[in-house]
Design an enzyme around this catalytic site. Structure first.
Site, PDB file in Angstrom:
ATOM      1  N   CYS A  59       0.879  -1.395   0.072  1.00 21.83           N
ATOM      2  CA  CYS A  59      -0.028   0.120   0.003  1.00 21.83           C
ATOM      3  C   CYS A  59       0.766   1.194  -0.093  1.00 21.83           C
ATOM      4  CB  CYS A  59      -1.074   0.094   1.159  1.00 21.83           C
ATOM      5  SG  CYS A  59      -1.852  -1.368   1.558  1.00 21.83           S
TER       6      CYS A  59
HETATM    7  O1  KQY Z   1      -4.712  -1.077   1.162  1.00 21.92           O
HETATM    8  C1  KQY Z   1      -4.227  -0.340   0.519  1.00 21.92           C
HETATM    9  N1  KQY Z   1      -3.666  -0.161  -0.774  1.00 21.92           N
HETATM   10  C2  KQY Z   1      -4.106   1.113   1.354  1.00 21.92           C
HETATM   11  C3  KQY Z   1      -4.487   1.183   2.908  1.00 21.92           C
HETATM   12  C4  KQY Z   1      -4.934   2.658   3.244  1.00 21.92           C
HETATM   13  C5  KQY Z   1      -5.330   2.592   4.347  1.00 21.92           C
HETATM   14  C6  KQY Z   1      -5.678   3.885   4.935  1.00 21.92           C
HETATM   15  N2  KQY Z   1      -5.439   4.215   6.237  1.00 21.92           N
END
Ligand code: KQY
Length: 361
Positions: A351
């Site tokens: 992420c």
């Molecule tokens: O899963 C993702 N690509 C991002 C997670 C974002 C979490 C925001 N607090």
């Protein structure tokens, strides 16, 4: 508006050669405890691990420029950019390659994972500009998508297939009234795929409403790695079985049946009182209470050139997870980085990273 498909652009798979990796420096104290200091150390460790294999660019606010520069290895390029938080996978562009090997990218409209109906913060205007700014810096051709989405909601195999969770891709909080056909058409036009394989739900408690990158990913065409749970008392038990049934019953864009590899889930983890107490209270939609379950997964890793940069949590499942990755990627070095501080912010290594493919033009 010309779409990437019309212009001959497609999204390469993550395992294709990279020009480098983009990340964003964490800072906001209502998501990252203790003024984001522990998260900054974790992000710096991830950047240092990736920088052994490919160039890393860290985007950072003017306020944090000196601090980020001091905390990061000299080889990491630090560039000032305004953002609302630090999720390069979701707010960055999804890079594409076009005719003659030119660079392009999808600029997904971003609404903080749900806008004013369950989104995580307001405003999100600076995050929504990040993809366009990355494409300015790289001189890539920009394609603004017509539907709200995030890079963590998709995984492509580079051969015409994309994975997505219905819970996220068909969620009214991203695109009111969106149909499966609308989303499939959009993914086809903007990623250059011909087949969407849908999984119903993501990892329970994932505040993105089921990003695929926390649940499953392609390891190579025809092979999907799935976060797996064997404890019937855990809500992920049902979710992982339902996902496996969908994946095993699907064929990809080339007509192949998928092989599903199970990745053990980490033992349940939750915010400690100390961790929750270190986060500034605000009116944001981020829920960070002591005892609340963390959406931990070993599938949320980054494929760098010649390496897998994977999360570790300091638990007994770290070694088995490493073994699965080493078996699945025999030609890559598996590097585990302690990632609990990233997990506390609601995501993990995949992420917070965004690959830029190597281009020939
Ligand atoms: O899963 C993702 N690509 C991002 C997670 C974002 C979490 C925001 N607090």
């Amino acid at each position: 508006m010309t779409t990437p498909r019309e212009a001959g652009f497609v999204m390469p798979p993550e395992w294709a050669a990279h020009e480098g990796c983009w990340m964003i420096w964490p800072e906001r104290p209502d998501n990252w405890r203790l003024g984001a200091k522990p998260a900054q150390r974790a992000f710096a460790a991830v950047a240092a691990a990736i920088a052994r294999f490919e160039p890393v660019t860290m985007l950072v606010s003017a306020r944090q420029f000196e601090n980020a520069r001091a905390m990061l290895p000299a080889g990491v390029r630090v560039v000032e950019m305004s953002t609302n938080d630090s999720w390069a996978r979701d707010v960055g562009c999804s890079f594409l390659v076009g005719p003659g090997g030119v660079l392009g990218g999808v600029d997904w409209p971003f609404n903080a994972w749900g806008g004013l109906e369950g989104g995580l913060y307001f405003p999100w205007d600076l995050d929504d500009q990040v993809a366009a700014k990355m494409l300015e810096l790289t001189r890539g051709r920009r394609f603004r998508a017509p539907l709200v989405m995030e890079g963590g909601a998709i995984h492509v195999d580079g051969e015409g297939t994309v994975l997505m969770c219905e819970e996220c891709g068909l969620n009214e909080n991203r695109n009111r009234g969106v149909t499966r056909a609308d989303m499939e058409r959009m993914l086809g036009e903007y990623l250059g795929v011909n087949k969407v394989i849908w999984v119903e739900r993501g990892v329970p408690g994932d505040e993105t409403n089921g990003h695929i990158d926390n649940l499953a990913c392609f390891a190579r065409p025809g092979v999907v790695l799935l976060s797996w749970c064997d404890d019937p008392a855990d809500p992920h038990y049902e979710v992982s079985r339902a996902a496996e049934a969908r994946l095993a019953g699907a064929v990809d864009a080339r007509g192949r049946a998928l092989e599903v590899v199970r990745m053990p889930m980490p033992a349940p983890m939750a915010y400690s009182a100390e961790e929750a107490g270190g986060i500034d209270a605000t009116a944001s939609g981020m829920s960070r209470a002591a005892g609340e379950r963390l959406a931990a997964s070993y599938v949320n890793f980054y494929m760098a050139n010649g390496a897998i940069i994977a999360p570790a949590f300091g638990t007994e499942t770290d070694a088995p997870a490493r073994d699965v990755l080493a078996r699945l990627f025999p030609d890559r070095e598996v590097v585990q980085v302690m990632a609990r501080e990233i997990l506390l912010g609601g995501g993990n290594i995949h992420c917070i990273t965004q690959q830029q493919p190597a281009t020939t033009a």
